[in-house]
Design an enzyme around this catalytic site. Structure first.
Site, PDB file in Angstrom:
ATOM      1  N   LYS A 141      15.001  -0.439   3.527  1.00 59.03           N
ATOM      2  CA  LYS A 141      14.369   0.097   2.313  1.00 59.03           C
ATOM      3  C   LYS A 141      14.405   1.622   2.298  1.00 59.03           C
ATOM      4  CE  LYS A 141      12.219   0.786  -1.429  1.00 59.03           C
ATOM      5  NZ  LYS A 141      10.783   0.706  -1.583  1.00 59.03           N
ATOM      6  N   THR A 147       6.457   0.315   1.599  1.00 64.77           N
ATOM      7  CA  THR A 147       7.485   1.168   2.181  1.00 64.77           C
ATOM      8  C   THR A 147       6.820   1.929   3.317  1.00 64.77           C
ATOM      9  OG1 THR A 147       8.626   1.381   0.064  1.00 64.77           O
ATOM     10  CG2 THR A 147       9.135   3.022   1.752  1.00 64.77           C
ATOM     11  N   LYS A 149       6.888  11.127  -0.348  1.00 63.50           N
ATOM     12  CA  LYS A 149       6.460  10.444   0.880  1.00 63.50           C
ATOM     13  C   LYS A 149       7.593   9.610   1.464  1.00 63.50           C
ATOM     14  CE  LYS A 149       4.969   6.489   0.668  1.00 63.50           C
ATOM     15  NZ  LYS A 149       5.483   5.089   0.826  1.00 63.50           N
ATOM     16  N   LEU A 165       0.820  -1.203   0.000  1.00 61.88           N
ATOM     17  CA  LEU A 165       0.000   0.000   0.000  1.00 61.88           C
ATOM     18  C   LEU A 165       0.861   1.263   0.000  1.00 61.88           C
ATOM     19  CD1 LEU A 165      -2.585  -1.384   2.539  1.00 61.88           C
ATOM     20  CD2 LEU A 165      -3.008  -0.936   0.118  1.00 61.88           C
ATOM     21  N   PRO A 166       0.289   2.414  -0.387  1.00 59.81           N
ATOM     22  CA  PRO A 166       1.106   3.608  -0.629  1.00 59.81           C
ATOM     23  C   PRO A 166       1.756   4.231   0.595  1.00 59.81           C
ATOM     24  CG  PRO A 166      -1.007   3.763  -1.776  1.00 59.81           C
ATOM     25  CD  PRO A 166      -1.093   2.596  -0.864  1.00 59.81           C
TER      26      PRO A 166
END
Length: 310
Positions: A177, A100, A246, A69-70
């Site tokens: 990450k 992420t 983001k 998901l974003p």
């Protein structure tokens, strides 16, 4: 993990999740899927996947659940919100967050489900939408070693077996990450600056890049990744600039949380946010390169005659 292959529940069928689920399906894993856009599951359902209306239904019908998901907020809502994963997952079940995100989200779930015996892993990926589509993602897994070994066939269906790394305990995958993203974005800005200055000073673009590749300053970005721009004018619209901003914000937040000053990372974040203001949320993640092209007044291309007007 032995056959028959477990049913994988997958939440999030965007540019990354779409490719990841198609590769899981090709590898023979039964799927239960959901997304805010039902049309994103059309191909998967035609191939045998089951559509679920909610994350809770996905979890109830699956042996393990993956979220892709974003943002951390989307992950928290999908897992802990109304009709979320926690309402459907059975005690002792498995949730893998491949978004992420940040450790706080998964930590809150572990606290809320203490005593239910859930197996929770963070396993974010690198490789962009191309890697997701061709099943060659890099996967950085944080969690218990036994869980990583048990779930390796699932990861191998989506990623390069040689680059599926167990990087530590809970939260380590998220941290690795974020640091990879931060360094890659820094390479992008530095490369754009260097090429723009060199070209403006009268050096041929191809000669300048060849010199960089042959020098101690070479990097994977200079040698490979920047070619999508220099040869094709491709700024990777498969990953939106808003999402890159983001990720940069999360990286700087992590640095703040562990009390490490990151002045350079802060500057890189501001360059990306300036590009977002100039080109829009949906511009490609490599669009900050255009800021420097605009400054020198021309696209930086190795084949400008073929490229024509951008």
């Amino acid at each position: 993990m032995s056959d028959p292959r477990p049913t994988v529940g997958f939440i999030g069928l965007g540019s990354m999740g779409g490719g990841m689920t198609r590769n899981l399906q090709r590898a023979g894993f039964p799927l239960v899927v959901t997304d805010l856009r039902p049309e994103s599951a059309t191909e998967l359902v035609a191939g045998g996947a089951i559509w679920a209306d909610t994350a809770a239904q996905v979890a109830a019908a699956s042996d393990l659940v993956i979220t892709m998901l974003p943002t951390p907020r989307h992950v928290a809502d999908a897992v802990s919100g109304p009709d979320g994963v926690l309402e459907g997952i059975r005690d002792g079940g498995t949730w893998i967050d491949m978004s992420t995100s940040v450790p706080e989200v998964a930590d809150a779930v572990r606290t809320a489900t203490d005593g239910r015996g859930l197996h929770i892993l963070d396993a974010p990926v690198s490789g962009m939408s191309v890697g997701a589509a061709n099943g060659m993602l890099q996967i950085f897994v944080g969690g218990d070693a036994d869980d990583v070994a048990r779930l390796r066939p699932v990861f191998e269906a989506m990623g390069d077996p040689e680059r599926i790394l167990h990087v530590g305990g809970h939260g380590a995958g998220y941290a690795v990450k974020l640091m990879i993203n931060q360094l890659w974005f820094s390479h992008l800005v530095a490369t754009a600056e260097v090429l723009a200055v060199g070209v403006k000073a009268g050096v041929d673009l191809g000669v300048l890049r060849d010199a960089l590749v042959a020098s101690p300053a070479n990097s994977n970005f200079v040698e490979h990744d920047v070619l999508s721009i220099l040869e094709h004018g491709d700024y990777d619209e498969g990953f939106a600039l808003a999402l890159a901003c983001k990720d940069l914000g999360l990286s700087v937040d992590l640095a703040r949380a562990v009390n490490v000053p990151v002045e350079l990372s802060g500057l890189v974040e501001q360059v990306f946010r300036r590009a977002k203001a100039s080109y829009g949320d949906r511009a490609g993640e490599m669009a900050p390169f255009q800021l420097y092209e605009d400054l020198v007044g021309t696209p930086l291309r190795l084949n400008p005659v073929e490229e024509g007007v951008r």
